[in-house]
Write an enzyme that holds these catalytic residues in place. Structure first.
Site, PDB file in Angstrom:
ATOM      1  CG  MET A 197      11.651  27.964  96.384  1.00  0.00           C
ATOM      2  SD  MET A 197      12.255  26.864  97.340  1.00  0.00           S
ATOM      3  CE  MET A 197      11.310  27.243  98.299  1.00  0.00           C
ATOM      4  NE  ARG A 198       5.718  28.232  91.692  1.00  0.00           N
ATOM      5  CZ  ARG A 198       5.665  28.983  92.695  1.00  0.00           C
ATOM      6  NH1 ARG A 198       6.602  28.777  93.738  1.00  0.00           N
ATOM      7  NH2 ARG A 198       4.859  30.681  92.584  1.00  0.00           N
ATOM      8  CG  HIS A 201      16.644  18.048 100.390  1.00  0.00           C
ATOM      9  ND1 HIS A 201      15.403  18.830 100.543  1.00  0.00           N
ATOM     10  CD2 HIS A 201      16.979  17.371 101.130  1.00  0.00           C
ATOM     11  CE1 HIS A 201      15.224  18.879 101.381  1.00  0.00           C
ATOM     12  NE2 HIS A 201      15.640  18.779 102.967  1.00  0.00           N
ATOM     13  CD  GLU A 251      23.607  22.533  99.405  1.00  0.00           C
ATOM     14  OE1 GLU A 251      22.415  23.081  98.101  1.00  0.00           O
ATOM     15  OE2 GLU A 251      22.283  22.769 100.556  1.00  0.00           O
TER      16      GLU A 251
HETATM   17  C1  GRF Z   1      20.205  24.928  98.289  1.00  0.00           C
HETATM   18  O1  GRF Z   1      20.096  25.043 100.195  1.00  0.00           O
HETATM   19  C2  GRF Z   1      19.627  23.393  97.921  1.00  0.00           C
HETATM   20  O2  GRF Z   1      19.959  22.723  98.179  1.00  0.00           O
HETATM   21  C3  GRF Z   1      18.448  24.040  98.053  1.00  0.00           C
HETATM   22  O3  GRF Z   1      18.060  25.493  97.790  1.00  0.00           O
HETATM   23  C4  GRF Z   1      19.438  26.312  98.362  1.00  0.00           C
HETATM   24  C5  GRF Z   1      19.382  26.608  96.793  1.00  0.00           C
HETATM   25  O4  GRF Z   1      20.312  27.748  97.367  1.00  0.00           O
HETATM   26  N1  GRF Z   1      17.349  22.850  96.995  1.00  0.00           N
HETATM   27  P1  GRF Z   1      21.110  28.296  95.442  1.00  0.00           P
HETATM   28  O5  GRF Z   1      20.247  29.076  94.992  1.00  0.00           O
HETATM   29  O6  GRF Z   1      21.586  27.003  94.374  1.00  0.00           O
HETATM   30  O7  GRF Z   1      21.824  29.211  96.936  1.00  0.00           O
END
Ligand code: GRF
Length: 194
Positions: free
Chosen positions: A95-96, A114, A179
């Site tokens: 988150m940076r 993402h 993901e």
């Molecule tokens: C995921 O949904 C990713 O796509 C987004 O942040 C979330 C991170 O999830 N960038 P995690 O920490 O990997 O469980």
């Protein structure tokens, strides 16, 4: 460590801020024979990130970065990456924002995942926006990171169906499970020619 293609595995660093479920799935994949990468380092701006616990349990090198001063934080990160011979950085819920200066020094070697079908729904709260707009499909994207938010070249995407009775949580869960497959696939894909 040698990959199944006979080449040395590339050392990657994963940057996290929270749960780290993508980091865990990358780590699990990295143990497979056909993986072209190994995880040498996990880095977080948050010492309470759940993913850091996982790193400790599995004896994966981990570093906490104090982000009070961005310039100093990035200098330290670059030093750590160099020291650990990191060839690729995977952002996974980090988150940076990385500065233009940082990205220039690690050019073409930073990826992100993402939870939407980019270029649609950049930024935060993607699942709520997708549901609000009554989209039939959402998904996830692995892309290179450039200095604009969620805008770098796309490597791989996976479509996920949105159902009428979905809420942001249920959609998040369905997208996240994709993901976990997509990220390793994308990393292996770009490493194929190295
Ligand atoms: C995921 O949904 C990713 O796509 C987004 O942040 C979330 C991170 O999830 N960038 P995690 O920490 O990997 O469980």
């Amino acid at each position: 460590m040698i990959a199944s293609n006979g080449y040395k595995k590339i050392a990657i660093a994963v940057f996290i801020s929270g749960k780290g479920s993508n980091f865990k799935s990358l780590y699990k994949f990295s143990k497979k024979k056909n993986s072209k990468f190994k995880i040498n380092l996990v880095l977080s701006n948050n010492r309470n990130a759940i993913g850091i616990e996982f790193a400790k349990k599995n004896k994966i090198k981990n570093k906490i970065i104090n982000y009070k001063n961005i310039d100093l934080a990035e200098k330290r990160i670059l030093y750590i990456l160099k020291k650990n011979n990191i060839g690729l950085v995977c952002l996974a819920g980090f988150m940076r924002i990385l500065s233009r200066k940082f990205l220039k020094k690690f050019k073409g070697k930073v990826l992100n995942i993402h939870p939407s079908l980019l270029p649609k729904y950049k930024g935060l709260n993607t699942h709520s926006k997708v549901i609000k707009n009554k989209e039939k499909y959402s998904g996830c994207t692995v892309h290179y990171v450039n200095s604009k938010l969620d805008s770098g070249k796309i490597i791989l995407q996976k479509k996920v169906r949105v159902y009428k009775n979905d809420n942001p949580k249920s959609l998040e869960k369905r997208v996240l499970s994709q993901e976990h497959i997509l990220y390793s696939k994308a990393v292996n894909k770009i490493l194929i020619n190295l």
